[in-house]
Design an enzyme around this catalytic site. Structure first.
Site, mmCIF file in Angstrom:
data_model
loop_
_atom_site.group_PDB
_atom_site.id
_atom_site.type_symbol
_atom_site.label_atom_id
_atom_site.label_comp_id
_atom_site.label_asym_id
_atom_site.label_seq_id
_atom_site.Cartn_x
_atom_site.Cartn_y
_atom_site.Cartn_z
ATOM 1 N N ASP A 1 0.815 -1.215 0.000
ATOM 2 C CA ASP A 1 0.000 0.000 0.000
ATOM 3 C C ASP A 1 0.856 1.277 0.000
ATOM 4 O O ASP A 1 0.687 2.155 0.844
ATOM 5 C CB ASP A 1 -0.942 0.021 1.213
ATOM 6 N N GLU B 1 -11.290 -1.253 -3.536
ATOM 7 C CA GLU B 1 -10.615 -0.591 -2.414
ATOM 8 C C GLU B 1 -9.492 0.297 -2.925
ATOM 9 O O GLU B 1 -9.255 0.415 -4.129
ATOM 10 C CB GLU B 1 -10.070 -1.623 -1.425
#
Length: 354
Positions: free
Chosen positions: A52, A226
């Site tokens: 991420d 997401e």
């Protein structure tokens, strides 16, 4: 006697000369080593671990964050190609009075209204799992100063499971986008947006912008949209998001497009691209590429994407995911062209200006 005196003085002169030569030896100059050639390329991955990844630039400095699981860490560097040698600072841990959190995910650093804010996701050990939280720092340098906990950020009356908060600024207003559940204990992850009254407060309503509806968004369990990230260019605003579950090798990027002047709270403002815009490259050891960020080169002439991927098949959602970056271009219709994940170890030109 004259001969003896001459010999005597000659001997003294010889001794003095020898003494002088011992005390002041001649020095041979040390040759100057040749200048090492300037390296103009770099290779991925930038770090061995870094799910991420997120990058923000302020002045001549880049700040990088990624998921560590247990704390919040900022790397500070003048050159993204040298991220591996950047100074790393732990800026926050959850071991504070009244705070009990685990599984700290997907931090993002934003400079808003003259202060720094970190949006991160964590499980507060209650309330059916993860929520998004906000920290504030008034220091000019986010690796210094004090981070103040501003609490959860959620739509009033809709305190539901939520992760991956990011910020959109459009038409003089500010919005939070995130991945969340429609109702309590739901499984499918959807992309939502809501207006912000300040950097830590939402005002309703929330609007669903995207849900997993195409087959490439529904691989793995549960179905997932997401990691929404904002990209702007010209008269367009894009939301680049991650789809399918991170446990699969087919985690990929999708695209939403709106006018840069449209109301982002209207679903009709957005067009969803029916095919993924960035997918795995098995030959290049890039499996499950996604959850990305964007930045520009130091001279402002190049656009870059930073993302994570696994080097081997079947490695899922763990710490084998490493951060990688590559330059991308633009299509004739004004949409981004991310190409294919570049193979590990490929020599790439450094971002322009480095």
């Amino acid at each position: 006697m004259l001969f003896l005196r001459s010999s005597f003085w000659a001997s003294l002169l010889l001794v003095g000369t020898l003494a002088c030569s011992k005390s002041s030896p001649s020095v041979t100059p040390t040759p100057t080593p040749p200048t090492a050639p300037t390296t103009t390329t770099f290779t991925n991955p930038l770090l061995s671990v870094g799910p991420d990844p997120w990058v923000v630039r302020r002045g001549d400095v880049y700040y990088y964050m990624s998921t560590t699981g247990g704390n919040l860490v900022i790397r500070k560097t003048a050159k993204m190609s040298e991220l591996g040698s950047a100074v790393s600072t732990v800026v926050w841990t959850p071991q504070q009075a009244g705070i009990n959190q685990i599984e700290i995910w997907a931090p993002e650093l934003h400079f808003l209204d003259g202060k720094w804010y970190i949006y991160y996701s964590a499980n507060p050990l209650c309330c059916d799992g993860h929520r998004i939280f906000v920290l504030e720092n008034s220091s000019a340098d986010p690796t210094t100063g004090t981070w103040v906990d501003k609490g959860r950020i959620a739509v009033p009356g809709q305190d539901l499971w939520a992760i991956d908060g990011t910020v959109l600024e459009q038409n003089g207003k500010r919005y939070l986008l995130w991945s969340g559940h429609e109702v309590a204990r739901a499984q499918t992850q959807r992309i939502y947006i809501a207006e912000m009254s300040n950097p830590w407060t939402l005002v309703g309503p929330r609007v669903e912008l995207s849900k997993p509806e195409f087959s490439w968004e529904q691989l793995g369990d549960p179905d997932v949209n997401e990691g929404p990230e904002i990209l702007k260019r010209g008269d367009k605003t894009f939301v680049v998001y991650s789809a399918s579950h991170c446990s699969t090798d087919d985690y990929a990027l999708g695209l939403l497009t709106a006018s840069a002047t449209a109301d982002p709270l209207k679903l009709s403002s957005w067009t969803k691209t029916p095919t993924p815009v960035f997918v795995k490259n098995p030959a290049g050891r890039a499996f499950g590429p996604g959850h990305n960020g964007f930045f520009q080169s130091k001279d402002g002439t190049e656009d870059w994407i930073i993302y994570h991927a696994n080097p081997q098949a079947g490695q899922g959602c763990g710490d084998n995911r490493s951060p990688r970056m590559q330059k991308f271009t633009w299509k004739a219709d004004g949409t981004p062209d991310f190409g294919t994940p570049v193979a590990l170890g490929t020599a790439l030109p450094k971002p322009a200006g480095e």
